[in-house]
Scaffold this active site. Structure first.
Site, PDB file in Angstrom:
ATOM      1  N   GLU A   1       0.821  -1.221   0.000  1.00  0.00           N
ATOM      2  CA  GLU A   1       0.000   0.000   0.000  1.00  0.00           C
ATOM      3  C   GLU A   1       0.850   1.264   0.000  1.00  0.00           C
ATOM      4  O   GLU A   1       0.455   2.277  -0.558  1.00  0.00           O
ATOM      5  CB  GLU A   1      -0.937   0.008   1.216  1.00  0.00           C
ATOM      6  CG  GLU A   1      -1.861   1.208   1.245  1.00  0.00           C
ATOM      7  CD  GLU A   1      -3.050   1.031   2.174  1.00  0.00           C
ATOM      8  OE1 GLU A   1      -3.529   2.046   2.678  1.00  0.00           O
ATOM      9  OE2 GLU A   1      -3.502  -0.101   2.391  1.00  0.00           O
ATOM     10  N   LYS A   2       2.040   1.174   0.614  1.00  0.00           N
ATOM     11  CA  LYS A   2       2.904   2.355   0.733  1.00  0.00           C
ATOM     12  C   LYS A   2       4.361   1.963   0.506  1.00  0.00           C
ATOM     13  O   LYS A   2       4.735   0.804   0.722  1.00  0.00           O
ATOM     14  CB  LYS A   2       2.742   2.970   2.138  1.00  0.00           C
ATOM     15  CG  LYS A   2       1.359   3.545   2.402  1.00  0.00           C
ATOM     16  CD  LYS A   2       1.225   4.053   3.810  1.00  0.00           C
ATOM     17  CE  LYS A   2       1.072   2.924   4.814  1.00  0.00           C
ATOM     18  NZ  LYS A   2      -0.210   2.237   4.739  1.00  0.00           N
TER      19      LYS A   2
ATOM     20  N   ASP B   1      -3.049  -2.577   3.480  1.00  0.00           N
ATOM     21  CA  ASP B   1      -3.213  -2.574   4.929  1.00  0.00           C
ATOM     22  C   ASP B   1      -4.320  -3.551   5.333  1.00  0.00           C
ATOM     23  O   ASP B   1      -5.281  -3.749   4.583  1.00  0.00           O
ATOM     24  CB  ASP B   1      -3.565  -1.170   5.420  1.00  0.00           C
ATOM     25  CG  ASP B   1      -2.390  -0.212   5.314  1.00  0.00           C
ATOM     26  OD1 ASP B   1      -1.245  -0.693   5.222  1.00  0.00           O
ATOM     27  OD2 ASP B   1      -2.615   1.012   5.312  1.00  0.00           O
TER      28      ASP B   1
ATOM     29  N   ASP C   1      -7.141  -3.734   6.627  1.00  0.00           N
ATOM     30  CA  ASP C   1      -8.465  -3.208   6.948  1.00  0.00           C
ATOM     31  C   ASP C   1      -9.257  -3.093   5.655  1.00  0.00           C
ATOM     32  O   ASP C   1      -8.754  -3.429   4.572  1.00  0.00           O
ATOM     33  CB  ASP C   1      -8.359  -1.852   7.670  1.00  0.00           C
ATOM     34  CG  ASP C   1      -7.594  -0.802   6.875  1.00  0.00           C
ATOM     35  OD1 ASP C   1      -7.354  -1.009   5.663  1.00  0.00           O
ATOM     36  OD2 ASP C   1      -7.232   0.233   7.456  1.00  0.00           O
TER      37      ASP C   1
ATOM     38  N   TYR D   1       4.108   5.905  10.210  1.00  0.00           N
ATOM     39  CA  TYR D   1       2.885   6.208   9.463  1.00  0.00           C
ATOM     40  C   TYR D   1       1.978   7.142  10.259  1.00  0.00           C
ATOM     41  O   TYR D   1       1.666   6.883  11.421  1.00  0.00           O
ATOM     42  CB  TYR D   1       2.147   4.907   9.137  1.00  0.00           C
ATOM     43  CG  TYR D   1       0.897   5.101   8.331  1.00  0.00           C
ATOM     44  CD1 TYR D   1       0.950   5.586   7.031  1.00  0.00           C
ATOM     45  CD2 TYR D   1      -0.347   4.801   8.878  1.00  0.00           C
ATOM     46  CE1 TYR D   1      -0.205   5.760   6.284  1.00  0.00           C
ATOM     47  CE2 TYR D   1      -1.512   4.959   8.137  1.00  0.00           C
ATOM     48  CZ  TYR D   1      -1.429   5.451   6.838  1.00  0.00           C
ATOM     49  OH  TYR D   1      -2.578   5.629   6.105  1.00  0.00           O
TER      50      TYR D   1
ATOM     51  N   ARG E   1      -1.220   8.465   9.570  1.00  0.00           N
ATOM     52  CA  ARG E   1      -2.687   8.484   9.497  1.00  0.00           C
ATOM     53  C   ARG E   1      -3.306   7.372  10.344  1.00  0.00           C
ATOM     54  O   ARG E   1      -4.439   6.965  10.116  1.00  0.00           O
ATOM     55  CB  ARG E   1      -3.147   8.363   8.042  1.00  0.00           C
ATOM     56  CG  ARG E   1      -2.762   9.557   7.188  1.00  0.00           C
ATOM     57  CD  ARG E   1      -3.045   9.302   5.721  1.00  0.00           C
ATOM     58  NE  ARG E   1      -2.639  10.435   4.896  1.00  0.00           N
ATOM     59  CZ  ARG E   1      -3.481  11.298   4.340  1.00  0.00           C
ATOM     60  NH1 ARG E   1      -4.771  11.175   4.522  1.00  0.00           N
ATOM     61  NH2 ARG E   1      -3.037  12.308   3.611  1.00  0.00           N
TER      62      ARG E   1
END
Length: 743
Positions: A7-8, A102, A104, A325, A327
């Site tokens: 994702e990142k 992630d 979720d 991270y 957020r």
């Protein structure tokens, strides 16, 4: 060939470390043996806009509502096309895809939508990582699962995404067009999360303003328990009203005569201690920050807006590499991260001189309650990294936010705060009095917070006597004394306090308490059952700040000092909306349906059918009844000049309105955010020549390390170099043959 899609970028690097072996950096990916590891930058795709389906929908028209786009489609986000192309090309080359979003629903959606966009037919595994620690990554790599197991999670997130867009576009256009028929010149923006936030602020303001002042009474007695040949021991205790007393719902006495009589009965009379209890208690340090609590504290302490905090943490993470991270909605750390304590503490000491002494005093062997892998959700708490930084290169606001994050981490390695709590209950003429005293024995982590005012998580010593530092721990049950004096005070009930940015943010994490329907309330609380710090909230820590900023930009709410209040426009708009739009109930109902989709008991189409039915009914009502707008509402939203401006050349539907920004006046379209046209202001009139987007150079500002921009000077054919960080950084340089003159 296996292709890992993270994702990142930092997660991609962690996967490379976890795979081990030699890695080669390519453009947009890593090669590790036969494996390829690539990454996203958050979402690379977005849902198509109405005009992408039908160009005629660029212009707003009530006859075209409701707009229903099924099947829906995605399009690349303009500044992320290059990375998307790299990933799609790698997908076509791979034999097996590993989904490393992630763990979720949003992380599941983010990568799955790319696989759908690329029309992938190859097998997909799911890699679940919530901690970039190499040992954790290796364990996760050893137990990957079939991505098909998470199909329900993907469809649930996709349903919410499509529904949010469909609801927002239709309701915003419907209400705006109905208002414009009455002469309104702005945009009445509606959103599933945005509008209930406006509703919270309006309701709080009206509760504050409609408060009926009432009086209540408080009786305190000064009791003398001095023993022979001892230091005077006089302390104050408060009268405890019995159930049959004249009290309000908060058990406050509302009859002065009742307390007058008790005061007369107790004055100079013997008093007996019926309970004397001493307890040694320990308070754990506040947990490390999640984004919401960080935004709240940055606002409370430094008046930094939530949106600014998000940008500051983005810089601290991406540019300076100083924090993890940013957020995250989690306040906990994994057990494995405790092993990194020494290196992170050293980095804090080397980076922030003001915390050097505290960092060296911290004990890395202490393991606080924050280290609990079971409580880590999709991300762990926001903490400093083991990277040593140059503090002088940070802006003042960046320094303040880093110090908050670092202090919360340091506190985990200080002893618990130890204090003695003494509870004394008295009887005087059959009337009960009580006092509770808390005195610090060992401050522990509290030394880091001693100057932090208005912090709800920090215990303060409470002394309940007129003497400087009474010690009530020596008092014993059945000890005799007398009532030396009494103090009867009249108090006023206070209205519900208006929101501050900090209290509004905290409330957004627990709006379920405002829902009257018990079933919906339970649903919203259930939504957050696995999230520590969230208790029936709306929005996410990453989106709330943007939504609040949008409400301010549209002049629905504003900041007045430290208070967040609703504007006249915001209240008037609230009044014409149905209760379903302004309450958080819709989020609860959607959660119930999304949960059914996730469990395979429902599907996206059935969910959207219900939403389309609701939207169709509401649009029909708006079309037939219109909006009951007051004359005060017939003006442009936003901080705009009420005079009518010229038609917007971009969309040909909106009207340009003069607004005041941080750098002065400009003209923006009344249809913002659908139309983002901006034109310069020239002596109060719109100059219909668009702003030219400044070009960032490769030259860096010596003051803040941000890119410089070459700009035209006031004199003809003159140039100078300014910082792209303006107005925070006002550094300028002379131009020398097309380059900045640093001499």
């Amino acid at each position: 060939m296996r292709l890992f899609i993270a994702e990142k970028p930092d997660l991609a690097r962690a996967i490379v470390q976890g795979l081990g072996g030699k890695s080669v950096k390519k453009e947009g990916w890593f090669q590790v043996g036969n494996d390829a590891v690539t990454w996203c930058f958050g979402h690379l795709l977005q849902l198509a806009d109405p005009e992408d389906y039908d160009p005629s929908l660029a212009k707003w028209n009530m006859a075209q509502l409701p707009m229903v786009f099924r099947p829906w489609k995605h399009k690349p986000i303009s500044d992320k096309k290059k990375q998307l192309q790299i990933i799609v090309k790698l997908i076509k080359q791979a034999d097996l895809i590993v989904h490393a979003g992630d763990p979720d629903d949003e992380g599941q959606l983010l990568v799955d939508e790319i696989l759908t966009y690329a029309k992938n037919k190859k097998p997909v595994k799911r890699l679940l990582i919530n901690d970039n620690n190499t040992s954790v990554v290796k364990k996760a790599l050893a137990k990957m699962r079939d991505n098909q197991e998470f199909l329900g999670l993907y469809q649930s997130a996709l349903a919410r995404s499509v529904a949010d867009q469909m609801y927002g576009y239709n309701m915003t256009r419907g209400y705006t067009l109905a208002a414009q028929q009455k002469g309104f010149r702005g945009v009445l923006s509606v959103g599933r999360v945005q509008t209930p936030i406006l509703g919270l602020v309006v309701a709080r303001d009206r509760a504050h303003e409609s408060h009926q002042q009432q009086f209540y009474y408080q009786l305190d007695g000064d009791f003398n328990f001095t023993q022979m040949n001892q230091q005077p021991l006089v302390f104050r205790a408060r009268f405890q009203a019995p159930e049959d007393a004249p009290i309000d719902e908060k058990k406050r006495v509302i009859d002065r005569a009742y307390l007058d009589q008790i005061a007369q009965q107790c004055y100079s009379q013997p008093a007996n201690i019926v309970k004397a209890n001493n307890e040694i208690k320990y308070a754990s340090a506040p947990l490390p920050y999640n984004l919401l609590n960080l935004q709240a504290d940055a606002s409370r302490k430094f008046n930094i807006s939530p949106d600014q905090t998000l940008k500051i943490t983005q810089n601290l993470r991406e540019r300076h590499k100083l924090i993890t991270y940013n957020r995250s909605d989690c306040e906990y750390l994994s057990n494995e991260q405790h092993g990194d304590a020494s290196s992170v503490l050293s980095a804090i000491a080397a980076t922030a001189n003001v915390l050097n002494k505290a960092a060296k005093a911290a004990d890395p062997s202490i393991k606080s309650r924050a280290f609990n892998s079971a409580n880590v959700s999709a991300h762990h708490a926001i903490i400093p990294t083991a990277t040593h930084g140059d503090f002088s290169k940070l802006t003042e606001q960046e320094k303040k936010v880093y110090q908050l994050i670092a202090r919360a981490y340091l506190a985990q390695f200080f002893p618990k705060h130890q204090y003695r709590q003494t509870t004394i209950e008295l009887d005087c003429q059959g009337h009960q009095f009580k006092t509770v005293e808390k005195i610090t024995l060992k401050p522990g982590w509290l030394v880091l917070y001693k100057n932090d005012k208005d912090n709800d998580e920090v215990h303060r010593d409470k002394q309940s006597s007129k003497s400087k530092n009474p010690d009530l721990s020596s008092l014993q049950q059945n000890q005799q004394g007398f009532c030396q004096s009494l103090d009867l005070q009249q108090k006023e009930t206070k209205p519900l306090a208006r929101y501050t940015m900090a209290t509004l943010l905290k409330d957004l994490a627990r709006v379920a308490k405002y829902i009257r329907d018990p079933r919906l309330k339970k649903l919203l609380i259930e939504k957050d059952k696995d999230k520590k710090g969230e208790h029936g909230g709306i929005g996410t820590p990453a989106t709330r700040s943007t939504i609040i900023k949008n409400l301010i930009d549209r002049d629905f709410i504003c900041e007045k000092g430290k208070q967040v209040i609703s504007t006249e426009t915001g209240r008037d708009f609230f009044d014409v909306l149905p209760q379903a739009a302004t309450a958080p109930d819709m989020t609860a109902l959607w959660h119930e349906q999304q949960k059914a989709i996730q469990q395979g008991q429902d599907n996206i189409d059935h969910f959207l059918d219900g939403l389309v039915e609701y939207i169709t009914t509401e649009i029909a009502r708006i079309r037939s009844d219109g909006l009951d707008l007051k004359p005060s509402q017939i003006q442009a939203t936003g901080k705009a000049d009420p005079k009518n401006g010229p038609a917007c050349p971009d969309c040909e539907t909106g009207v340009l309105a003069r607004r005041k920004g941080k750098k002065g006046f400009f003209w923006g379209c009344s249809r913002y955010p659908e139309c983002k046209a901006i034109y310069p202001d020239s002596r109060g009139k719109a100059k219909l020549t668009k702003f030219e987007k400044p070009v960032l150079s490769n030259h860096l500002c010596k003051a803040c390390q941000k890119p410089l921009i070459r700009r035209k000077g006031k004199k003809k054919a003159s140039w100078f170099w300014g910082c792209s960080g303006y107005p925070e950084c006002k550094q300028t340089y002379f131009d020398k043959a097309g380059d900045p003159d640093f001499s």
